[in-house]
Design an enzyme around this catalytic site. Structure first.
Site, PDB file in Angstrom:
ATOM      1  N   LYS A 209       9.097   4.163   4.133  1.00 30.75           N
ATOM      2  CA  LYS A 209       8.096   4.482   3.112  1.00 30.75           C
ATOM      3  C   LYS A 209       8.827   4.915   1.853  1.00 30.75           C
ATOM      4  O   LYS A 209       9.570   5.909   1.852  1.00 30.75           O
ATOM      5  CB  LYS A 209       7.189   5.611   3.621  1.00 30.75           C
ATOM      6  CG  LYS A 209       6.201   6.145   2.614  1.00 30.75           C
ATOM      7  CD  LYS A 209       5.180   5.108   2.205  1.00 30.75           C
ATOM      8  CE  LYS A 209       4.121   4.932   3.287  1.00 30.75           C
ATOM      9  NZ  LYS A 209       3.133   3.881   2.939  1.00 30.75           N
ATOM     10  N   HIS A 336      -0.983  -2.795   9.808  1.00 34.81           N
ATOM     11  CA  HIS A 336      -0.764  -1.528   9.130  1.00 34.81           C
ATOM     12  C   HIS A 336      -1.135  -0.375  10.054  1.00 34.81           C
ATOM     13  O   HIS A 336      -1.930  -0.526  10.972  1.00 34.81           O
ATOM     14  CB  HIS A 336      -1.645  -1.512   7.879  1.00 34.81           C
ATOM     15  CG  HIS A 336      -1.767  -0.175   7.233  1.00 34.81           C
ATOM     16  ND1 HIS A 336      -2.931   0.569   7.259  1.00 34.81           N
ATOM     17  CD2 HIS A 336      -0.875   0.547   6.527  1.00 34.81           C
ATOM     18  CE1 HIS A 336      -2.733   1.684   6.591  1.00 34.81           C
ATOM     19  NE2 HIS A 336      -1.511   1.703   6.133  1.00 34.81           N
TER      20      HIS A 336
END
Lengths: 440, 440
Positions: A209, A336
């Protein structure tokens, strides 16, 4: 039809679950995040469970939908969407506040890490929790696993990817839950985190991330991962924080090691511009998160991989339809994941098992969640989950755990019930404002 | 899993069924046409039925697929496609002739009224018969109608359209079956046919199969229908027989009375050109008949309504995926029908009941079929079929009828087993050749 499949009761249990101090481009989440556990009970006495977002807007729609489902069979899944619309209108008529009470307001807001925010998408997220609960109850009644209700698995294991985060050692709030992961703020610490994930769960691909630090620092982190895990698939996801220029530069610098770049820039315009010059696939769970966004994004080749999320898309059956669309248009597909519990991970695993064109290892946020509402947590092996063949989802609700997390929700003074990441950041940095996009 | 769902036997029964002397742009069909009845029998002793094309190419693939299905559960529907591919390769390895034996040959042929002809499409047509049989067996085992297995009906009745044809009074072959419809070769006879359909079945919309006579005659027929049934939806389908110029002229002349014009010209190029200037929607069951054709046709706005056909598209579950694609891309949806029996009509009705975006009354060729293999024929009321709520498809195989139609197939010297419309025409007109496209 057999009335044993008729829904006799629906129980909605909002909970607060611990969320570690993981960083993204908008800062850090609060130490607790709301989820909603949906339980349908049939006249036959079978209970099915589902899970979705638990913010107030979702609860405001879930409540009238739960009411309206009583008396319907759990098989009535195609009608869930119109029932949810009707429930939304009813809520609007009663003057409820929030998006669910907005009724016919289909206005959208591009902000937030969940992509476009609209009444329609909120409705689909609520429906997803009910659809999964119905599938679980149906499967348990018939003695069939959920994947069988979706046409049968085409694989026995579903591969997941390690989800790496920059993070603080602890939330700044003094009473926040603790863990032993420590801080990860530079390349060596990210590599150490990846190593721990690989050792504990066998993950073979890694997603970082990003959007947290200036791009050069994140490029260095990905390079360090590539050196530590040569040849293994890597991904970087700055949540749309970069300009087109920055995105293209990162794509150029990391093109040899990334399997895809996820949401480098915000919106179909910028994504299309990046895609045209990036030389590697762009993935998204922000640019294309609803059916109405597909047409333009695909026409412009703005995304090459859609990261499906059954919460966004309205359930497991809609996820399969999204997969069919991606297959037809030559667009890749993966999955996701953000803060969720074991019910949703089971649901993801079941639907993933049935989709032939699952082109990449799925994301999984699950290892970061230390709390759960199922009796036996999912165990990754070689980075994979074995597809459950038990009836329904193959999970059992841990009622004492559920009660304790619901108690936390009841005891909250309101600060945690609405996920407000800016509020969490202000505890650490008074005066913090959510960064404008593009940030770099 | 419950082994009662395991497939113990598969029976394939090729049959020949009577087909009346209906005219299309390629002439007339033979007096009998082949169909294949697929029956799967589970270890639990439940039998499920499906129906598909019965030409030799289809049989050549159906046989090894039937073999390979033994031992699989009827729920294994997502795997049917890869099993069919494997069966095709096995057939190729054994040197079988025909498209099914072609194995890796994915070559296509744009000719024929069924749209593109390819090994992949043939495979999907074969799979459709097996998928429907599996759904029927599963539904009967679980006590659930097929629409429930598809997520539940969203309507209780499915509307169909009257399917009008220019026709001869009888086939030229002396021993061909007879009926009492008489000839229909001009506007008054077409109106009379429509009136009989409306009176007998309550149909409220009318489709005329065109491409048979010069366009002005067909324009006159549609005008006569509009005068006889003012305000009721009309359609005209010349099966791609016209040039772009002719198509645009017909669209101009009939734009005020047609709800859509079906396949006026052949191929995505011509259809896109017509669509750009027609001023009314173009429907198709020739230009877009497989998933790989969708992308280009939709991008060019070549078609505005897809007429789905679960035989072409690989079954009821694929038909639902096609519906999702149409919904997402703002393309209308209805349903195609050609020579088929009551099993397929039941299948069409079940899937149509579950699709929210069914935008037009479905085609139905069924009233023209005087023979059937089910014990109780479907009965239209107000142009609609009531969606069956009995377990499975809700039809019962008429075994004596099936045996008699199979006997006809066995007794055939080979002329009827392969549908060859040019051969049928040569009986009436020696030297007939299939007209080149565009014909006008």
């Amino acid at each position: 039809m057999d009335t044993s499949l008729t829904i006799a009761e629906v129980h909605l249990t909002p909970i607060l679950i611990a969320d570690p101090p993981l960083l993204n481009t908008q800062g850090v989440h609060q130490p607790y995040t709301p989820r909603l556990i949906v339980e349908v009970v049939t006249r036959g006495g079978v209970s099915g469970v589902g899970e979705t977002y638990g913010d107030g807007d979702y609860l405001a729609l879930a409540r009238p939908l739960a009411e309206s489902l009583i008396g319907h069979p759990v098989t009535d899944m195609n009608r869930l969407f119109s029932l949810a619309e009707a429930a939304e209108c009813a809520a609007a008529g009663e003057g409820l506040s929030g998006a669910a009470g907005g009724g016919i307001d289909e206005g959208t807001d591009a902000g937030g890490l969940r992509g476009v925010r609209s009444a329609a998408k909120l409705r689909l997220s609520v429906v997803s929790g009910f659809e999964v609960a119905c599938l679980d109850a149906l499967g348990k009644t018939l003695g069939l696993p959920v994947h069988t209700l979706l046409g049968g698995k085409v694989r026995d294991r579903v591969e997941y990817s390690a989800y790496l985060f920059y993070r603080w050692a602890a939330h700044p709030a003094p009473d926040a839950p603790k863990d032993d992961w420590g801080a990860a703020l530079d390349p060596p610490q990210i590599v150490a985190q990846a190593r721990r994930f690989a050792d504990a769960y066998g993950f073979r691909s890694f997603k970082l991330k990003g959007g947290v630090f200036p791009p050069d620092e994140e490029i260095a982190a990905v390079r360090a991962l590539a050196a530590a895990f040569p040849g293994q698939p890597l991904r970087l996801d700055p949540n749309g924080a970069w300009s087109v220029e920055t995105s293209l530069r990162v794509a150029r610098e990391l093109g040899d090691v990334l399997e895809y770049l996820e949401d480098p820039a915000s919106g179909a315009d910028r994504m299309a511009e990046v895609a045209a010059g990036a030389g590697l696939p762009l993935a998204t769970n922000m640019c294309v998160t609803t059916f109405p966004e597909i047409r333009e994004a695909f026409a412009r080749d703005a995304v090459q991989v859609v990261l499906s999320d059954h919460h966004y898309w309205g359930g497991l059956r809609n996820t399969r339809e999204l997969a069919a669309i991606c297959r037809t248009f030559g667009v890749g597909l993966s999955m996701h994941s953000n803060t969720h519990l074991g019910i949703s991970l089971a649901a993801m695993t079941h639907v993933a098992a049935t989709v032939p064109n699952l082109d990449y290892a799925c994301d999984s946020h699950y290892p970061w969640q230390t709390e759960d509402v199922i009796t036996r947590r999912h165990a990754f092996e070689d980075g994979c989950l074995t597809v459950p063949d038990a009836p329904g989802l193959g999970v059992e609700l841990d009622r004492p755990a559920l009660a304790a997390l619901h108690r936390r929700w009841l005891d909250d003074d309101g600060t945690m019930r609405e996920r407000d990441d800016a509020a969490a950041m202000r505890v650490a940095e008074p005066g913090w404002v959510t960064p404008a996009v593009p940030r770099w």
